[in-house]
Design an enzyme around this catalytic site. Sequence first.
Site, PDB file in Angstrom:
ATOM      1  CD  GLU A 193      -2.902  -1.171   2.369  1.00  0.00           C
ATOM      2  OE1 GLU A 193      -2.806  -0.290   3.237  1.00  0.00           O
ATOM      3  OE2 GLU A 193      -3.789  -2.037   2.391  1.00  0.00           O
ATOM      4  CD  GLU A 377      -3.797  -5.741   3.880  1.00  0.00           C
ATOM      5  OE1 GLU A 377      -4.631  -4.896   4.285  1.00  0.00           O
ATOM      6  OE2 GLU A 377      -2.570  -5.591   3.973  1.00  0.00           O
TER       7      GLU A 377
HETATM    8  O1  IFM Z   1      -4.362  -3.105   9.097  1.00  0.00           O
HETATM    9  C1  IFM Z   1      -4.283  -2.569   7.829  1.00  0.00           C
HETATM   10  C2  IFM Z   1      -3.119  -3.160   7.063  1.00  0.00           C
HETATM   11  O2  IFM Z   1      -1.908  -2.988   7.733  1.00  0.00           O
HETATM   12  C3  IFM Z   1      -2.994  -2.513   5.716  1.00  0.00           C
HETATM   13  N1  IFM Z   1      -4.251  -2.560   5.014  1.00  0.00           N
HETATM   14  C4  IFM Z   1      -5.420  -2.122   5.701  1.00  0.00           C
HETATM   15  C5  IFM Z   1      -5.536  -2.830   7.034  1.00  0.00           C
HETATM   16  C6  IFM Z   1      -6.804  -2.367   7.768  1.00  0.00           C
HETATM   17  O3  IFM Z   1      -6.767  -0.994   7.961  1.00  0.00           O
END
Ligand code: IFM
Length: 471
Positions: A193, A377
Site C-alpha cells: 500500500e 487483503e
Molecule cells: O491493518 C491494515 C493493514 O496494515 C494494511 N491494510 C489495511 C488494514 C486495515 O486498515
Amino acid sequence: MANDASAVFDTLSPAVSNGSLADPFTPPADSSLWRKNFLLGAATASYQIEGAVNEDGRLPSIWDTFSATPGKVLAGDTGAVACDHYHRWEADVEMLASLGLEGYRLSIAWPRVMGAAGLPNRKGLDFYKRLLSRLKEKGITTSVTLYHWDLPQHLEDRGGWLNRDTAYRFADYADLMSRELAGTVDAWATLNEPWCSAYLGYGNGHHAPGLANDRFATQAMHHLLLAHGLAIPVLRANDPASQKGIVANIGRGTPNSDSAADQRAAHLFEVQHNAWILDPLLKGAYPQDLFELWPGTEPLVLDGDMQTISAPLDFLGINYYFRTNVASDGAHGFRDVPLEGVERTQMGWEVYPDGLRDLLTGFKRTYHNLPPIYITENGMASDDKVIDGHVDDTQRISFLKRHLAAVDQAIKAGVDIRGYFLWSLMDNFEWAFGYERRFGVVHIDYSTQKRTVKRSAELVAKFLKERKARV
Ligand code: IFM
C-alpha cells in the site's frame, strides 16, 4: 498447498465440525472458489503482530517513534508487545495450519534484519528463516512483503521516503533478503500500500512519520515506486523461482449525483487512490489529472525512473475495504458525502462488495497488461467479544461471503484472480487506531495473549476441508 486435512478442525467447536451449525459462509456450488488452485489464506504484518521491538538487535522504526508520540495513536497504544508473535510464532503457525489455510502473507521488519550500516542482523534474519521454513514444512504457500510501513528510523532521520537514497537502501535490503531467504518464499511483494505510506505518512500525517504536505506525498510516492522498481530485478536475480509483485490498496469512489461535477469528483477520487499507483506501474506515467487535483505537486522524476518503475510484474496484490461517496468540492477536487442508512463496520467503513468487482473489471479494461491478481487483503473490524469461549462474528462471516462472491463475479467477467488473503489472521495493532479495532479471524486477549478462533475462521476452515475432500 497440502495441509494435512486431518489437522483441520482440531481447534474447531463441535457445532461447526459436526455440521449442526447453519453455514452462512460456504460459497455456492458454481463459485470459482471451489477451484482447488484458488489460493485461500490469511495475512498479517510485522509491526502489527510481532512485538519484541527491542529484542535481538532490532532497531527502532518510524512506527515506534510515531506511536510513542502522545496523541498519534488511540489510547496511546504501541506495537511494543502486540500479539507477541515473535515469541509465539510456532503456536501461531500451528493455528494457521489447523485451520487449513493454504497461504500466509507476512511482512519482514526491515529494522529487525539490517543494521544502520547495511549489514545483516543475524538474529533477526534467523527469526524469519525459522518461520518461513516451518510454513513450508506445513505445506503453506508463503507470500512475503518487504515493506509494510516499518521504515528504520535512522533512514527517516535522513529524510525517509523524501530522500531518493532511501529507494537505493531498499534495493540493498531486498538484495539481502532474497539472498538469505531464497527457496522459502513463493511470492515477494516489494511494498504494501504505497498510497498509505505516501499519503497518510507524508500527505496528511495520520500515519508515521506524520508529515502533512501534498508535495511531500507525491515525492514520497515517487521514491517508494522507484524503490519497488529497483528491487524487482534484484529479486528476480536472487530468487528466480518465486513470483514478484507489489500490493496496492484501491478505493471505489461513487458520485453523489448525476451532475458532471460529481462524476468528475468520483473520477478524481479514483485517480488519487488508484491511478496514482497503478498508472506508473502499468503505463509508465503518472496520471496528469492528479496534478489538477493537487496543482504544482509534480515529483522530481529523473531519466529512466518511469522505465524502472514499470518493469513487468508477475502479480498485482489488491487490498480492498470500502467505497467512498463523493461530490465536487466546488474547486479542483472532491469531498466525502457519507451515505445514510448503509451497513458499516467498526471502522465506520461502508460494506460495499460491488466496489471490489467493479474496480477489478475496470482495471482489466484500463490496463491491457494487467498481471494476475491476488486479493492480498480484505476483511473488516468488529467489536468482537469472547462469550463462553466463542466469538460469533456474524457480520464478518457475511462480509467475507459477499466479498468472495464479488471476486467470483470478477473472475467470471474475465479477470485473472489467483487467490485471496483474509485480513487478518488475528486481531492486531491497527495503526492509528491501536488495539481497539479488531480485524482478525482469530481473537486476541491482549492481557493473556490467548488466541480464540472466531466463528468466521471456523467456517473458512470448514469450506477448505470440504474443498480439499472433493475429488
Ligand atoms: O491493518 C491494515 C493493514 O496494515 C494494511 N491494510 C489495511 C488494514 C486495515 O486498515
